[in-house]
Scaffold this motif. Structure first.
Motif, PDB file in Angstrom:
ATOM      1  N   ALA A 226       0.827  -1.216   0.000  1.00  0.00           N
ATOM      2  CA  ALA A 226       0.000   0.000   0.000  1.00  0.00           C
ATOM      3  C   ALA A 226       0.857   1.261   0.000  1.00  0.00           C
ATOM      4  N   GLY A 227       2.161   1.090  -0.032  1.00  0.00           N
ATOM      5  CA  GLY A 227       3.049   2.246  -0.107  1.00  0.00           C
ATOM      6  C   GLY A 227       3.389   2.869   1.230  1.00  0.00           C
ATOM      7  N   ARG A 228       3.050   2.206   2.339  1.00  0.00           N
ATOM      8  CA  ARG A 228       3.380   2.759   3.650  1.00  0.00           C
ATOM      9  C   ARG A 228       4.820   2.404   3.993  1.00  0.00           C
ATOM     10  N   ASP A 229       5.579   3.373   4.509  1.00  0.00           N
ATOM     11  CA  ASP A 229       6.887   2.982   5.023  1.00  0.00           C
ATOM     12  C   ASP A 229       7.043   3.289   6.510  1.00  0.00           C
ATOM     13  N   ARG A 230       6.044   3.938   7.104  1.00  0.00           N
ATOM     14  CA  ARG A 230       6.009   4.136   8.555  1.00  0.00           C
ATOM     15  C   ARG A 230       4.597   3.824   9.049  1.00  0.00           C
ATOM     16  N   VAL A 231       4.512   3.343  10.264  1.00  0.00           N
ATOM     17  CA  VAL A 231       3.187   3.011  10.805  1.00  0.00           C
ATOM     18  C   VAL A 231       3.103   3.421  12.273  1.00  0.00           C
TER      19      VAL A 231
END
Lengths: 378, 378
Positions: free
Chosen positions: B152-157
């Motif tokens: 989904a293109g997330r690199d931080r959560v």
């Protein structure tokens, strides 16, 4: 490049087993040894306990002094406060729990019942004789083992070295997704299985300095495939293609340096299942662990038919129904990684099977057995 | 100090639940997010896939061109190499696996069977529509979630912060064993449950700067006890004594700063089980996880009688027999931590029960379910 023929999942797993065995050992501090695998038997350097000592917190007394004590005949006996693990003072042979005494004054304890010699006393050597095997080589150390090793006075232990896993992201750029879409997932999987990840490009993929190489992406079986062509040039491809869904384009071979190299498909679901069955198996074995899938399995009954093609081992995502039965979800091959989020686990349908009828008794693997466990607790 | 009365295990667990809830959140890199608990819902910022794209590595073709193709009537159709995840070129609507073609030359692919439109194509938005919930708050992130977040293109959560656990070793010196015999075990347990350990002495135990305080040792119920007396002076003791074997001298309270403080007995087996049932429950809950015991449970049949005293919840070590039944081992209270090394798991006998007859159907917790699983695999 001549592409070797597609092999069964069992054959590919046997290749992994032949290519991997536990790495050498290193000595590390006990506090960091959880989840590592013991590389040598550990024996007790001394008897544990080293002398008769208190098994509980209480008062050390001499049993013979308590003769005749009762609720209507409390007897004040000489006794001293003692904590678990402290050596019994000379002349004492039992420990009385604080709740079982009425008071203490001037080094005397008031007993309201007789005490037998040896009660609440841990005798020297009962946990381990000097030289006795405490924990065997190959044990994956859990907290309880670490406690036992500390009790034996160990502060360092020999463990199997962590596998150095070189991770190479190959394949082409994707529209809408990063080219290294599998990187974080693979790093998490490698960490879970006891390895440490270093990253490299395809150019420096096959040299020494690692224990195994994983190349993710670019494994399609065409002649122009980056990963297989590169491995062919830098060593040899022994298997290319596995009868597994998802993930039939996996490859297996060796770099010229002797390093085992596994090629994982780039599609995330295919990458995940290839990792779990083959790359993860390799890393777990290098780390000294069992190669088997690190998921809990259970007997399960499927509420609906599970369909799978003959000739391919299929990983079928399932959902646990509220009543405890399972049902299949859309296949990973069709629905991709997303279905792994919706699933509570999976069933493995072997190559020779077309699947299972509704009501069939199966083995299901669960992603998180603790959710289920939580409902069962008192 | 007036010692509060001994309470049931259920009452002590309820105290822990009232004293703890998930901590606040922090944003971290996706690659380090495995085993952390998501602190907010994550929705898809865009459709996944963002456009119709290849679901496998193969050749992109236009289905209509394949009409009439067969083994004896191969048709050369315009087609281009495509990898999974790449957007279908304009004018194409299907992907043919490389194994299903005979050759490729000059931008044409030889088909030996007709292809339907949409085959091996992942349509835009099928994994997730733009804005759709991907992963819910409270999910403990496993590798598959991390893969999905990367997709989904997330690199931080956003994840629940790690509990800061202040560990204080109290109690007296032991003969033959280090005074901090429980330290490494507790550190490993805290790490397993998602916390990070800082160490302190009893003097600086109760100030701010942590999320919870564990004091191990010195919990015997006598008036001179270091741990309980110190907590009474620096806050309040709400429970001292739990109907648990091993480990009935546990204590629970609050420092004046509001920090929850748990007092664990110093005897290693008692320390271990108090941690698992109470301190670990607290840390797991602070970390956003389930409070329940982190062991897999199974239905089990005991080959022998399991005896336990009424009025005490007892943790009974068990061994799995080769046939799959279980049998009890010497109690933790008698045999200490060593029996946890010999055991394959444990049974919890509730306070109101005297135990179970031979042949009884029980819930057994297993230390390592993977050994068993390995035997079941094909």
């Amino acid at each position: 490049m001549s592409a070797p023929a597609r092999v069964s999942v069992e054959r590919a797993a046997a290749w992994v087993d032949a290519a991997t065995r536990p790495l050498g050992s290193e000595k590390i501090a006990l506090a960091g040894a959880a989840d590592r695998v013991l590389a040598a038997d550990v024996s007790s350097p001394r008897a544990i306990p080293s002398a008769d000592c208190a098994a509980i917190d209480g008062y050390a007394v001499r049993a013979a002094h308590s003769l005749g004590a009762g609720p209507y005949n409390p007897i004040a006996v000489p006794g001293g406060r003692i904590e678990w693990g402290e050596v019994l003072p000379s002349g004492t042979d039992a420990v009385v729990a604080i709740d079982h005494t009425d008071m203490e004054a001037d080094g005397r304890v008031l007993l309201v019942e007789p005490v037998a010699a040896g009660v609440n006393v841990a005798r020297a050597g009962t946990a381990a004789a000097a030289g006795a095997l405490l924990i065997a080589e190959g044990t994956r150390l859990a907290s309880r083992h670490i406690g036992m090793l500390a009790l034996a006075g160990r502060d360092r232990v020999p463990v199997v070295r962590r596998p150095r896993v070189r991770l190479v992201i190959a394949g082409r750029a994707r529209a809408g997704s990063p080219v290294d879409v599998n990187r974080a997932m693979l790093q998490a999987l490698i960490e879970r299985d006891g390895g440490e990840t270093t990253s490299a490009g395809l150019v420096e993929a096959f040299g020494p300095g690692a224990d195994i190489v994983l190349v993710a992406g670019g494994t399609g079986r065409g002649g122009e495939d980056g990963a297989a062509v590169a491995l062919s040039a830098a060593g040899r491809v022994e298997i290319h293609g596995v009868a597994l869904s998802p993930g039939d384009t996996a490859g297996f071979g060796y770099a010229a340096s002797g390093l085992p190299v596994l090629l994982l498909p780039g599609a995330p679901a295919a990458c995940l299942w290839n990792y779990e069955l083959f790359a993860g198996r390799a890393i777990r074995r290098l780390a000294g662990r069992h190669g088997a899938l690190p998921y809990a399995s259970r007997s399960a009954v499927s509420a609906r038919k599970i369909v799978s093609a003959i000739g391919v081992t299929e990983i079928c995502p399932i959902r646990r129904l509220p009543g405890g039965e399972i049902e299949p979800l859309a296949s990973f091959a069709e629905a991709g990684l997303r279905v792994a989020i919706d699933a509570t686990g999976f069933v493995i349908v072997p190559e020779a099977s077309e699947g299972y009828p509704a009501g069939a008794d199966l083995i299901a693997y669960l992603f998180d057995e603790h959710d289920t466990l939580a409902e069962r607790r008192p």
